[in-house]
Structures are given as structure tokens and as C-alpha cells.
Write an enzyme that holds these catalytic residues in place. Structure first.
Site, PDB file in Angstrom:
ATOM      1  N   ASP A 184       3.069  -3.957   1.489  1.00 44.20           N
ATOM      2  CA  ASP A 184       2.782  -3.454   2.823  1.00 44.20           C
ATOM      3  C   ASP A 184       1.280  -3.654   3.059  1.00 44.20           C
ATOM      4  OD1 ASP A 184       2.206  -1.952   5.103  1.00 44.20           O
ATOM      5  OD2 ASP A 184       3.892  -0.587   4.713  1.00 44.20           O
ATOM      6  N   TYR A 209      -1.354  -2.752  15.007  1.00 47.29           N
ATOM      7  CA  TYR A 209      -2.133  -1.877  15.907  1.00 47.29           C
ATOM      8  C   TYR A 209      -3.323  -1.239  15.196  1.00 47.29           C
ATOM      9  CZ  TYR A 209       1.190   1.309  13.657  1.00 47.29           C
ATOM     10  OH  TYR A 209       1.950   1.966  12.728  1.00 47.29           O
ATOM     11  N   LYS A 210      -3.485  -1.501  13.895  1.00 56.34           N
ATOM     12  CA  LYS A 210      -4.629  -0.948  13.168  1.00 56.34           C
ATOM     13  C   LYS A 210      -5.779  -1.966  13.241  1.00 56.34           C
ATOM     14  CE  LYS A 210      -1.610   2.036  10.455  1.00 56.34           C
ATOM     15  NZ  LYS A 210      -0.699   2.123   9.318  1.00 56.34           N
ATOM     16  N   ARG A 356     -11.080  11.070   7.233  1.00 57.93           N
ATOM     17  CA  ARG A 356     -10.928   9.637   7.001  1.00 57.93           C
ATOM     18  C   ARG A 356     -11.757   8.856   8.023  1.00 57.93           C
ATOM     19  NH1 ARG A 356      -5.106   6.649   7.321  1.00 57.93           N
ATOM     20  NH2 ARG A 356      -5.320   7.301   9.485  1.00 57.93           N
TER      21      ARG A 356
HETATM   22  C1  LIG Z   1       0.610   2.837   9.552  1.00 56.82           C
HETATM   23  C2  LIG Z   1       1.605   2.646   8.489  1.00 56.82           C
HETATM   24  C3  LIG Z   1       2.980   2.634   8.782  1.00 56.82           C
HETATM   25  C4  LIG Z   1       3.484   2.945  10.152  1.00 56.82           C
HETATM   26  O1  LIG Z   1       4.788   2.489  10.359  1.00 56.82           O
HETATM   27  P1  LIG Z   1       5.326   2.352  11.864  1.00 56.82           P
HETATM   28  O2  LIG Z   1       6.749   1.990  11.724  1.00 56.82           O
HETATM   29  O3  LIG Z   1       4.490   1.312  12.535  1.00 56.82           O
HETATM   30  O4  LIG Z   1       5.121   3.678  12.533  1.00 56.82           O
HETATM   31  C5  LIG Z   1       3.858   2.352   7.739  1.00 56.82           C
HETATM   32  N1  LIG Z   1       3.414   2.096   6.489  1.00 56.82           N
HETATM   33  C6  LIG Z   1       2.096   2.121   6.178  1.00 56.82           C
HETATM   34  C7  LIG Z   1       1.655   1.839   4.791  1.00 56.82           C
HETATM   35  C8  LIG Z   1       1.163   2.415   7.166  1.00 56.82           C
HETATM   36  O5  LIG Z   1      -0.141   2.475   6.868  1.00 56.82           O
END
Ligand SMILES: *Cc1c(COP(=O)(O)O)cnc(C)c1O
Length: 397
Positions: A184, A209-210, A356
């Protein structure tokens, strides 16, 4: 050389705001508004259904995937966008487990983001084949890799502390034991150099979106190593991943390429904004970005530790062991973060006590980081956080 004053000018950021939360929701690229306006008024408004062909909406998930490939060291046509990251985790895990049908252990770690673990739990329950999710401490995960493990599913950079796994080493050990890997990249893509091909990754997923500034709820992405593509069975067998969606066959047959990981009709407007956001990366050298990110975070740590003895570093001290964020523990962290936000320094809070701060060289300068530490120092010195209004918990922290 990457000119970070040039990249900064590509974003619309409210004045007098020091935004240290690009690791949670990236800022607005200037090109995004114009692109959204164009896709809504011209493509949707005027061309209507024809736009699937004339505006190339149909090819967009793969086209945008190819732009992301360049940022994560993946070959062309190995990434497609769509859905949410949670969905992409599910898809990757379902495909990966099917590649190792005799084994029942899903190995992750206790630092993983909860949705990744929840999706694994839900999938294991649906499969009902006795799969077991094992979550040791992140530092121990390497010792848990053995011939019983079906899939190693990890988030490279920890969302709370910024601790970074050694992707290459873990993949090497996993492969030596016949384990399929899923990475991930939620806190890696656009934050640190990633080399999916060179590191021999099997599957990877991430959100946009990050650090990629695609906007709230922007589509996620999924990577499948080219040599696994024709073996990776899509568990979510939607029509957009079909070999011939517009033949309307009654039986599912996966597309030959990465498009098999598509599910249903894509979010065109959101994908278009993401596509515009990715253009910001033209001319950005990821090694220089990483270098600047380390300078920003090292300055932040040095100043906070020198002036705020109440805060204790929760992130690894060695910058090589971190992603692009820094976390500090403080018992009144929630209130302190609210006080920071009220004074124009935006970070966020993760329970139970983590403050954070994200560092995004594309639009954050050394001067701003210095200024942010001065504001935080003042807040801690004056105990500004110790006010009832800063202790009211909102839904999103
Ligand atoms: C931000 C984040 C998510 C968010 O998942 P969404 O389905 O986009 O809400 C999932 N896994 C990790 C490791 C994240 O940092």
C-alpha cells in the site's frame, strides 16, 4: 534541478496558512479548477454521451494510471485508476490469495491502516476457506515470513509515525519463501522514490488525494506486475474490466491487460481533476524531492526538540527510516493541534496522542517550516491549547 518555487506557484493555497497536512489531503492545483470547468461544461454539458469517445473518457483510467506509473517506477500499462483504496486493497488481496491457494496466512502488521486490515478480515470471512490475518509489530514482520504465508500485505510508510518498511528486502525474503506481496503506497506515492519494477513488487495500491493532490475522494490506483497480469483473477468482475464490455456477453471474461482491474463506470470528473493534478510532476526529480523533504523534516524536528520539551518524537530519528511526515506525541495533542490550526498551522491528530505533520516540498518551503515551529513553540509556552474550545472533538481529527 527541480525548482520548488515553480512548483509552488502551480497551487492555490490560502495566504497566511502553513499547510502541513498534504499527507492527508493535498492542496488544490491551479489547473484543477479549469480542468473541472472544462469537463463539466464542455465535455459533459455539450458532448454528453459522445464524450466517452470524443473526450476519451473510456481510456482515462489507464491513461491516468500511466502518469502515476512514472512516479512509482512502474512500466506503462501496469497501473489503472478507479474506486477507493479500500476497494483496491480488496481486489489486490483477492487476486494474490488466489495465486497461493494452498496457503492460508495473510501477513500484515499492527501499524497498518485499519481499513486495509478490515478489508482483509471481510474477504477472509467471505472466502470462508480458513484464511488467517496475522499482525505482528512492524519491526517483527520480517521474522514472520515463512513457507506458510500466502500473502504479505504491508503499507510501506506508517500513517501514524511515518516509519518506513524496507520494501526491497521484505520482497526478496517473501519471494524466497513463495509469498506474494502487496504494497500500500498511500503515504509513498508522491512522497518518496518508489521503484515497483526494480524492487520486484507483485501488487501495489494507493490513493491519490494525499501526496498526489487529486482532491477529496479522488480515485485510487492498483498495480499488477506484468508477469502476473494474465494470472491475476479479478475478484470484482465488473463489466468495465471485461474483455469486451460493449459486446454485452452474459459471461465474464477478464480484459487481457491491467484494465481487468477496473470495475464499473469511472468517476470521470474526479479522474479529470486528478489527471490535471498529475501534470504538476512534470520536471520534478523524485530524488531531489526526497532530499528537500528530509531537509524540511529535519529542520522541523530540530526546532521542535530545541523549544518544546513537552513533545516527544514518535517518528524514527533516522530520516532514511521515515516517509515524508513527522509525528510527535503529546498527552494533550488533540487540543494542541486545534490551537495550531486556529493560528494557521494545519496538521492533524491521530488517537491516542499523535500530532502529525506532513512535508510536501512541492509547496512547502524551509521558511514556512521554521515559522510553523515558532508558532507551535509559542502555543506550548503559553499553554494556548488549554482552552475548552480546543478540546471539543470533531468527527474528523
Ligand atoms: C489513507 C489510507 C487509506 C484510505 O482508504 P480509502 O479507501 O481511500 O478511504 C487506506 N490505507 C492506507 C494505508 C491509507 O493511508
Amino acid at each position: 534541478m527541480t525548482d520548488f518555487t515553480v512548483t509552488r506557484a502551480l497551487f492555490d493555497i490560502p495566504p497566511d496558512l502553513i499547510y502541513l497536512d498534504g499527507n492527508s489531503l493535498g492542496v488544490l492545483p491551479k489547473a484543477a479548477s479549469a480542468r473541472a470547468e472544462q469537463v463539466i461544461r464542455e465535455e459533459w454539458g455539450q458532448q454528453l454521451i459522445r464524450a466517452w469517445n470524443t473526450a476519451h473518457w473510456m481510456e482515462q483510467p489507464k491513461r491516468v494510471g500511466n502518469k502515476i506509473s512514472q512516479l512509482v517506477g512502474a512500466p506503462d500499462n501496469s497501473i489503472v485508476i478507479g474506486d477507493t483504496l479500500s476497494i483496491k486493497v480488496y481486489q489486490a488481496l483477492a487476486s494474490a490469495l488466489a495465486l497461493n491457494p494452498e496457503r492460508k496466512i495473510i501477513l500484515s502488521d499492527s501499524g497498518n491502516f485499519p481499513t486495509d486490515l478490515y478489508m482483509a478480515q471481510g474477504l477472509a470471512q467471505s472466502l470462508n476457506q480458513g484464511h488467517l490475518l496475522v499482525t505482528p509489530e512492524p519491526e517483527q514482520v520480517e521474522d514472520f515470513i515463512n513457507d506458510q504465508v500466502a500473502v504479505l500485505m504491508l503499507t510501506e510508510v506508517d500513517y501514524r509515525t511515518g516509519r518506513r518498511h524496507d520494501m526491497r528486502r521484505l520482497i526478496e525474503k517473501a519471494h524466497a519463501h513463495g509469498v506474494v506481496t502487496i504494497w500500500d503506497l498511500a503515504h509513498s506515492a508522491g512522497a518518496i522514490p518508489v521503484n515497483l519494477s526494480a524492487d520486484n513488487a507483485d501488487f501495489a495500491v494507493g490513493c491519490t488525494y494525499k501526496y498526489l493532490n487529486g482532491g477529496p475522494g479522488a480515485p485510487a490506483f492498483i498495480y499488477v506486475a506484468p508477469h502476473l497480469l494474465d494470472k491475476a483473477r479479478p475478484a470484482l468482475s465488473g463489466w468495465m474490466g471485461h474483455n469486451a464490455p460493449f459486446a454485452f456477453h452474459l459471461d465474464y471474461q477478464p480484459a487481457q491487460d491491467i484494465e481487468r482491474m477496473r470495475v464499473g463506470t469511472p468517476a470521470v470528473i474526479s479522474s479529470s481533476i486528478l489527471e490535471a493534478a498529475l501534470d504538476v510532476w512534470k520536471g520534478v526529480n523524485m530524488l531531489e524531492l526526497r532530499q528537500r523533504s528530509i531537509e524540511l523534516s529535519e529542520l522541523f524536528i530540530k526546532e521542535i526538540e530545541a523549544h518544546c520539551p513537552e513533545l516527544s518524537l514518535a517518528s524514527p530519528r533516522d530520516p532514511e527510516q521515515r516517509g515524508s511526515q513527522v509525528s510527535f506525541r503529546f498527552a494533550h495533542g488533540y487540543a494542541a493541534m486545534q490551537a495550531c490550526i486556529a493560528q494557521g498551522v494545519i496538521g492533524d491528530f491521530r488517537a491516542p496522542d499523535i500530532m502529525r505533520f506532513g512535508f510536501t516540498p512541492l509547496y512547502i518551503s524551509l521558511e514556512e517550516v521554521k515559522r510553523a515551529t515558532e508558532i507551535i513553540t509559542q502555543i506550548m509556552r503559553d499553554r494556548t491549547w488549554d482552552k475548552p474550545e480546543y478540546k471539543q472533538r470533531a468527527a474528523v481529527t
